[in-house]
Design a protein around this motif. Structure first.
Motif, short mmCIF file in Angstrom:
data_model
loop_
_atom_site.label_atom_id
_atom_site.label_comp_id
_atom_site.label_asym_id
_atom_site.label_seq_id
_atom_site.Cartn_x
_atom_site.Cartn_y
_atom_site.Cartn_z
N UNK A 356 1.07 -1.21 -0.03
CA UNK A 356 -0.09 0.03 -0.23
C UNK A 356 0.88 1.06 -0.04
N UNK A 357 1.33 1.72 1.14
CA UNK A 357 1.92 3.14 1.27
C UNK A 357 3.54 2.73 0.63
N UNK A 358 4.00 1.59 0.91
CA UNK A 358 5.31 1.36 0.23
C UNK A 358 5.35 1.52 -1.25
N UNK A 359 4.27 0.84 -1.95
CA UNK A 359 4.41 1.06 -3.36
C UNK A 359 3.85 2.56 -3.69
N UNK A 360 3.15 3.07 -2.93
CA UNK A 360 2.80 4.54 -3.15
C UNK A 360 3.67 5.58 -3.40
N UNK A 361 4.60 5.19 -2.12
CA UNK A 361 5.96 5.98 -1.89
C UNK A 361 6.81 5.85 -2.99
N UNK A 362 7.14 4.59 -3.81
CA UNK A 362 7.89 4.52 -4.83
C UNK A 362 7.22 5.20 -6.23
N UNK A 363 5.86 5.39 -6.06
CA UNK A 363 5.39 6.13 -7.12
C UNK A 363 5.27 7.41 -6.95
N UNK A 364 5.71 7.98 -5.74
CA UNK A 364 5.92 9.29 -5.27
C UNK A 364 4.40 9.94 -5.20
N UNK A 365 3.40 9.06 -4.79
CA UNK A 365 2.02 9.83 -4.46
C UNK A 365 1.82 9.59 -2.98
N UNK A 366 1.48 10.58 -2.40
CA UNK A 366 1.15 10.59 -1.04
C UNK A 366 -0.26 10.54 -0.91
N UNK A 367 -1.10 10.87 -1.87
CA UNK A 367 -2.42 10.55 -1.72
C UNK A 367 -3.09 9.43 -1.80
N UNK A 368 -2.28 8.19 -2.20
CA UNK A 368 -2.99 6.86 -2.15
C UNK A 368 -2.22 6.00 -1.24
N UNK A 369 -2.82 4.68 -1.23
CA UNK A 369 -2.02 3.86 -0.27
C UNK A 369 -2.08 4.04 1.23
N UNK A 370 -2.94 5.00 1.48
CA UNK A 370 -3.01 5.30 3.02
C UNK A 370 -4.59 5.62 3.35
N UNK A 371 -4.68 5.45 4.80
CA UNK A 371 -6.00 5.60 5.21
C UNK A 371 -5.85 6.91 5.98
N UNK A 372 -6.18 8.13 5.53
CA UNK A 372 -5.79 9.34 6.49
C UNK A 372 -6.57 10.50 5.65
N UNK A 373 -6.99 11.38 6.63
CA UNK A 373 -7.79 12.50 6.07
C UNK A 373 -7.17 13.20 5.24
#
Ligand code: GUN
Ligand code: ZN
Length: 428
Positions: A356-373
């Motif tokens: 989730x967040x690891x792959x999103x970080x690799x894709x340089x996207x902080x808007x996905x891969x996380x459950x956060x406001x």
């Protein structure tokens, strides 16, 4: 505007579990996510959120685990139809199965059919974002972005460039690769949820002229990601050495042509030299682990422990159809197995974070891969008792990680009860 309140179990990561340990993942047994207009706008204890948002439509998922939609950081959607092809190693596998199938994507109708089928398979398996190679045909890129737009999915993709060591029907040129990639980038990058990715397949199928042309395009569009393959099999590495006799190593064939950078995604990265590790770390590039592919094609054992300890950014991926599954659960299981073969048992928190967040970080996207406001409402409800075999094990678990691990190891699309993309349930 309607507000939807989703109730279930929840795991949120406050930090990277590779650095902070499993406690980086916070579990709430009765939690809620408020979704408005495709975004997560509130998150917390179920009772609190019900009281705070009395007008929201409540969706109670019981004991299901709400998790971010999976992010598959490296795949080849055109290989959907030939996944699980028997008996070859990388170069023979490409020539025997992959290239003939990819040749079919000059046909827009076929490309559209496979693109739609592929994205529906992803949704069924809980994957809400993919970073995919297409084929050399611009129409293959159009087909994937069009299918993603129809589903409002966050998709990264690019035209695969090859101007040598491929059949005539699958070769472009240095100039046409540059020009076609540029036109597609201008048409799609930043349109809705699409991101264009500059995509030289790997250095054996590009002349130095093509690598230079794509390096120049990347220099003009440094905010774009660039994806390719690196050091997957030992005979591939020898072939690269013979094709680029001046190169210090495989990575140097990219570096010397302007294709090494922080926004670079290097798939596989198994057989790295010390120099390659040091340079990748210095520039902060992302590596993508493709475990089911690495066992299926017989490529080798990725050094997750050494690379994460050294601070490399690592994403997780299926590498469909070299990978033998569309499922990121199956990819987590294979990553666990490869870790075991290397003497490092990855914790379920690390596996979930990677997908989730690891792959999103690799894709340089902080808007996905996380459950956060503020994050995009791309999420799944996982049934932790989706088969009798999984249920009988998870029922005796003492904590959420032990309850989740049987689903990681034995789960498939049946474990994904629903997949929401920008707040909309899409799983049939
Ligand atoms: N290296 C170059 N192309 C490919 C591909 O399509 N799949 C895999 N696994 N490796 C590659
Ligand atoms: Zn690949």
């Amino acid at each position: 505007m309607t507000a939807d309140l989703h109730l279930g179990q929840l795991i949120q990561f406050d930090a990277n579990p590779f650095f902070e340990g499993p406690a980086a993942g916070r579990h709430t047994a009765r939690a809620a996510l408020l979704v408005e207009d495709g975004k997560i706008t509130d998150i917390g204890a179920a009772d609190q959120l019900r009281a705070a948002h009395p007008d929201a439509v409540v969706h109670d998922h019981g004991a299901k685990l709400l998790a971010p939609g999976f992010v598959d950081a490296h795949a080849h959607y055109p290989q959907t139809g030939m996944i699980a092809s028997w008996g070859k190693r990388l170069i023979d596998w490409l020539n025997t199965y992959t290239f003939p199938e990819e040749s079919r994507f000059h046909d827009p109708a076929y490309a559209a059919e496979i693109a739609g089928r592929y994205l529906d398979l992803l949704i069924a398996h809980g994957t809400t974002t993919v970073c995919s190679f297409c084929t050399i045909h611009p129409t293959s890129v159009e087909a994937l972005f069009t299918a993603a737009e129809a589903r409002n999915m966050r998709v990264f993709a690019g035209k695969t460039c090859m101007d040598r060591n491929a059949p005539d029907s699958l070769r472009d040129t240095a100039q046409s690769a540059h020009d076609d990639s540029k036109a597609l980038l201008q048409a799609w990058h930043g349109r809705g949820r699409a991101s264009y990715v500059i995509t030289p397949r790997f250095s054996p199928t590009s002349t130095p002229e093509q690598l230079i042309a794509l390096g120049q395009l990347w220099a003009e569009h440094p905010d774009c990601l660039m994806q390719t393959h690196l050091s997957e099999q030992t005979d591939e590495i020898q072939w690269v050495q013979s094709l680029f006799p001046q190169a210090r190593d495989y990575l140097d064939t990219y570096e010397a042509h302007g294709l090494l950078g922080q926004n670079g995604l290097y798939g596989h990265a198994i057989h790295l030299t010390e120099r390659e590790r040091a340079r990748l770390s210095e520039v902060g590039a992302a590596l993508v682990h493709c475990p089911t592919s690495n066992t299926f094609i017989g490529s080798g054992l990725f050094d997750m422990d050494g690379l994460t300890r050294a601070g490399h950014t690592v994403g997780l991926a299926t590498d469909t159809g070299g990978g033998s599954s569309f499922s990121m659960l199956r990819s987590m299981a294979a990553a666990y197995e490869i870790g075991q073969l290397r003497g490092r048992a990855l914790h379920p928190a690390e596996l979930l974070w990677l997908a989730t967040e690891g792959s999103a970080t690799a894709l340089r996207d902080t808007g996905i891969g996380r459950l956060a406001v503020g994050a995009d409402a791309d999420f799944v409800a996982l049934d932790l008792e989706s088969t009798p075999a999984i249920a009988q094990r998870s029922q005796r678990a003492d904590d959420i990680w032990e309850a989740l691990f049987p689903t990681i190891m034995m789960g498939d699309d049946r474990a994904v009860a629903q997949t929401w993309v920008a707040g909309v349930p899409l799983k049939a």
